[in-house]
Scaffold this active site. Structure first.
Site, short mmCIF file in Angstrom:
data_model
loop_
_atom_site.label_atom_id
_atom_site.label_comp_id
_atom_site.label_asym_id
_atom_site.label_seq_id
_atom_site.Cartn_x
_atom_site.Cartn_y
_atom_site.Cartn_z
N ASP A 329 0.86 -1.17 0.00
CA ASP A 329 0.00 0.00 0.00
C ASP A 329 0.91 1.24 0.00
O ASP A 329 2.10 1.16 0.26
CB ASP A 329 -0.94 -0.04 1.22
N GLU A 524 -10.37 6.95 4.73
CA GLU A 524 -9.29 6.42 5.57
C GLU A 524 -9.31 7.04 6.97
O GLU A 524 -10.39 7.31 7.53
CB GLU A 524 -7.95 6.60 4.85
C1 GLC Z 1 -4.49 4.09 0.00
C2 GLC Z 1 -5.34 2.97 0.48
C3 GLC Z 1 -5.53 1.89 -0.54
C4 GLC Z 1 -5.49 2.47 -1.94
C5 GLC Z 1 -4.12 3.04 -2.17
C6 GLC Z 1 -3.97 3.68 -3.55
O1 GLC Z 1 -3.63 4.52 1.02
O2 GLC Z 1 -4.96 2.36 1.71
O3 GLC Z 1 -6.77 1.26 -0.26
O4 GLC Z 1 -5.78 1.45 -2.88
O5 GLC Z 1 -3.76 4.00 -1.19
O6 GLC Z 1 -4.77 4.81 -3.66
#
Ligand code: GLC
Length: 662
Positions: A329, A524
């Site tokens: 991530d 988030e």
């Molecule tokens: C974010 C998220 C993830 C997402 C990624 C790309 O921090 O945790 O779910 O797919 O970044 O945007």
């Protein structure tokens, strides 16, 4: 994760660095054995079919054998389109790019579909150039299309997962997956970071709405449905040629089990619960042929998932047979003890196959290359990661020139998708209370009010045009209908009257009032709560005033999760949980407004996929140590109503003291 405001970013980085330093010191001192003991035999041995036959595997081997170490290292690094230009791929042959929540072509996250397609083609062109020392391998372009293609202006957007969970309809989820895949393929992208297979245990978590349910069986069923919708049937090849894209099972593992629902926090559940609850979606995803898995920022028993070899490799890949690739991530590797954004062998050796390196990717490229040359990353590990990535690219049909869905912008918002979205909204609604005011006759005199009645952002929530969704404008969602639009159309059609919302209802005297309110958009950690409490009291004031006037009211609550709203439940005559319905606001009127005689046009089908808080006491429901106000599976309908007794309005659920009753 997109670019946060600088101050927030630095606080987060400082916090992550402190956690990492403490963990590293504790580990070094031998004081803490981070991470629970894992027993792979306790996990399901799912079979996985990326769909490559012997010929495909042979082709992967041949490609791998031609790659220099520099090109192998390039394949295992992804960065955001805000961090590079297509031409940079000549010096740094990266395997993938992504558009994070706030990214768009030319740094414009409101760029039109044609600009997205042009950018995708520009990256692909450079990655497939014939040039000395370079093996043409198409770059993978990923995006978070998590409730439709939500980066794209003009796309139909579906209810967020919390609403789909309430619908309890796997066929609907499959259809939404297939529709989303075509929207993504139309813009030239190849891969969506969906579905989220979290099983959120505590609604204080800001990502609860990205989860389908607290019921692992529903998450399991939806995992299969969504992945087959996005990718097509397990084992099929040429996904892009058939209007499908790669899916991502995320975030592995137990992202929704952190203590107190703290985003990126620590899940202290035992291994048995990890298998039974939080692994349920992954076994199904692997059987459905999911091509990628994203590692979680969170920790399990003190060990960052990005560095957990036992779970990423021994369990996910070896025991469960996952043969696609694991993507990290957003700079998540940098949180692993001993790692930083620009340097991390531990995460790669643990089983991350591709770094999602937002900032610092050039340094990461150089340090990873150095680590391979120094033997800190075994060549066998690098080859395994690159083999997995090539396998996915071949299975996708990425090497094939035919991209029949590219440019089909008519697939972003055709009538069929508006209808599909509207059905999803109808099926997602959960009726918590109805003292007889619903369904409203279409010939009635109604008031439509509340801050969310005309606010499309409240309907679409986070991950909508921008990462947080808070700055989304009506112009960004030209295909959307607001909840008021839908109610007004239904009342007009039935010969009813919509009174002027600016007029005091004491004067306009409507027969009934719709009060539409809810959470502001968030994504988030920005959505984390200390208490599962709905914070605004504006709607409550309106509901109580209407009650004093003797005007029946229907509360329509938009939220990413169940929250404590006892006062609003008491003050309204009907209460509907509408979640985050997306662009098709009309779906709500379809159920709430009957025909001109008051007969229902559509009945409620939705049932809670998360328990509803009875109090705001901090203990999570998961361990069953507290009775929810409404349990999993609760939902009234016109056919099966029910009266709700007056609820305690003390936030801890204590009954009013006798003195207070007078
Ligand atoms: C974010 C998220 C993830 C997402 C990624 C790309 O921090 O945790 O779910 O797919 O970044 O945007």
């Amino acid at each position: 994760m997109a670019q946060l405001p600088a101050r927030t970013r630095s606080i987060r980085l400082l916090r992550a660095a402190c956690h990492a330093a403490i963990a590293a010191l504790a580990l070094a001192a031998g004081a803490v054995q981070a991470g629970g003991k894992v027993h792979p035999a306790a996990w399901p041995a799912a079979t996985h079919a990326t769909g490559l036959d012997a010929d495909g595997e042979r082709r992967v081997g041949e490609l791998l054998a031609r790659l220099s170490v520099e090109e192998k290292v390039g394949q295992v690094i992804q960065t955001d389109i805000s961090q590079l230009e297509p031409g940079d791929l000549r010096q740094f042959p990266l395997g993938s790019v992504l558009a994070g929540g706030d990214s768009g072509p030319g740094a414009n996250d409101r760029a039109p579909p044609a600009a997205w397609l042009a950018l995708a083609r520009a990256f692909r062109a450079v990655s497939t150039e014939e040039r000395p020392g370079h093996v043409p391998i198409p770059v993978l372009f990923g995006v978070d299309a998590v409730h439709g293609h939500n980066n794209i202006i003009g796309a139909v957007l579906f209810p967020h997962n919390v609403g789909l969970g309430a619908a309890h309809d796997t066929e609907l989820v499959r259809r939404i997956g297939a529709a989303t895949a075509q929207q993504v393929a139309a813009t030239g992208l190849d891969w969506t970071f969906a579905p989220t297979l979290a099983v959120p245990q505590d609604v204080r978590w800001g990502r609860s709405y990205e989860g389908y349910s607290q019921d692992p069986a529903l998450v399991r069923d939806y995992a299969s449905a969504m992945i087959e919708g996005l990718q097509g049937p397990p084992g099929a090849g040429g996904l892009l040629q058939s209007g499908h894209v790669a899916a991502t099972a995320k975030h592995f593992l137990a992202d929704g089990a952190t203590r107190e629902g703290v985003d990126q926090g620590d899940a202290t559940v035992d291994e048995a619960e990890l298998v039974r609850v939080h692994g349920a979606g992954y076994a199904a995803a692997i059987r459905a042929g999911v091509l990628t898995v994203m590692a979680s920022f969170s920790s399990w028993q003190g060990a960052k998932m990005h560095g957990n070899r036992a779970l990423l490799t021994d369990v996910l890949k070896e025991r469960m047979g996952f043969d696609g690739f694991v993507i990290g991530d957003w700079n998540g590797h940098g949180q692993v003890p001993g790692c930083a954004r620009r340097r991390c062998t531990a995460a790669f050796n643990a089983g991350i196959d591709m770094f999602m390196a937002a900032s610092g990717w050039r340094g990461l490229y150089a340090n990873t290359l150095r680590a391979v040359r120094a033997g800190e990353i075994p060549m066998a590990r690098l080859d395994d990661a690159v083999r997995r990535i090539l396998r996915v690219k071949l299975r996708l049909g990425l090497f094939a020139p035919e991209r029949p869905f590219e440019g089909r912008f008519d697939l972003l918002a055709p009538v069929e998708l508006h209808e599909l979205g509207r059905v999803a909204v109808r099926e997602s609604l959960v009726l918590l209370k109805n003292d007889g005011v619903l369904p409203v006759r279409a010939s009635a005199r109604v008031l439509i009010t509340g801050a969310a009645a005309r606010d499309v952002r409240a309907q679409t929530g986070g991950w909508t045009v921008s990462w947080q969704g808070a700055d989304t404008l009506p112009a960004d969602l030209p295909e959307a209908t607001t909840i008021e639009d839908g109610l007004r159309a239904a009342i007009d059609a039935g010969g009813g009257i919509v009174v002027d919302a600016a007029e005091d209802p004491a004067a306009s005297r409507p027969d009934v009032a719709f009060v539409v309110f809810g959470e502001p958009p968030y994504a988030e950690g920005a959505g984390d709560l200390k208490l599962p409490l709905y914070g605004s009291r504006a709607a409550l004031t309106q509901l109580r005033y209407l009650r004093r006037l003797g005007i029946p009211s229907v509360a329509v609550f938009l939220s990413g999760r169940p929250l404590w709203v006892n006062p609003e439940l008491n003050a309204s005559d009907a209460f509907v949980a509408a979640w985050l319905p997306g662009t098709e606001g009309e779906g709500i009127a379809d159920v709430l407004v009957g025909d001109s005689q008051g007969k229902p046009r559509h009945d409620f089908r939705g049932r809670l996929s998360f328990p509803w808080p009875r109090t705001v006491a901090a203990e999570p429901f998961a361990r069953g140590d507290r009775r929810p106000l409404f349990p999993l599976g609760f939902g009234l309908s016109y056919a099966h109503g029910g009266r709700l007794p007056r609820l305690p309005e003390d936030i801890l659920g204590r009954p009013p003291s006798p003195v207070a009753a007078h």
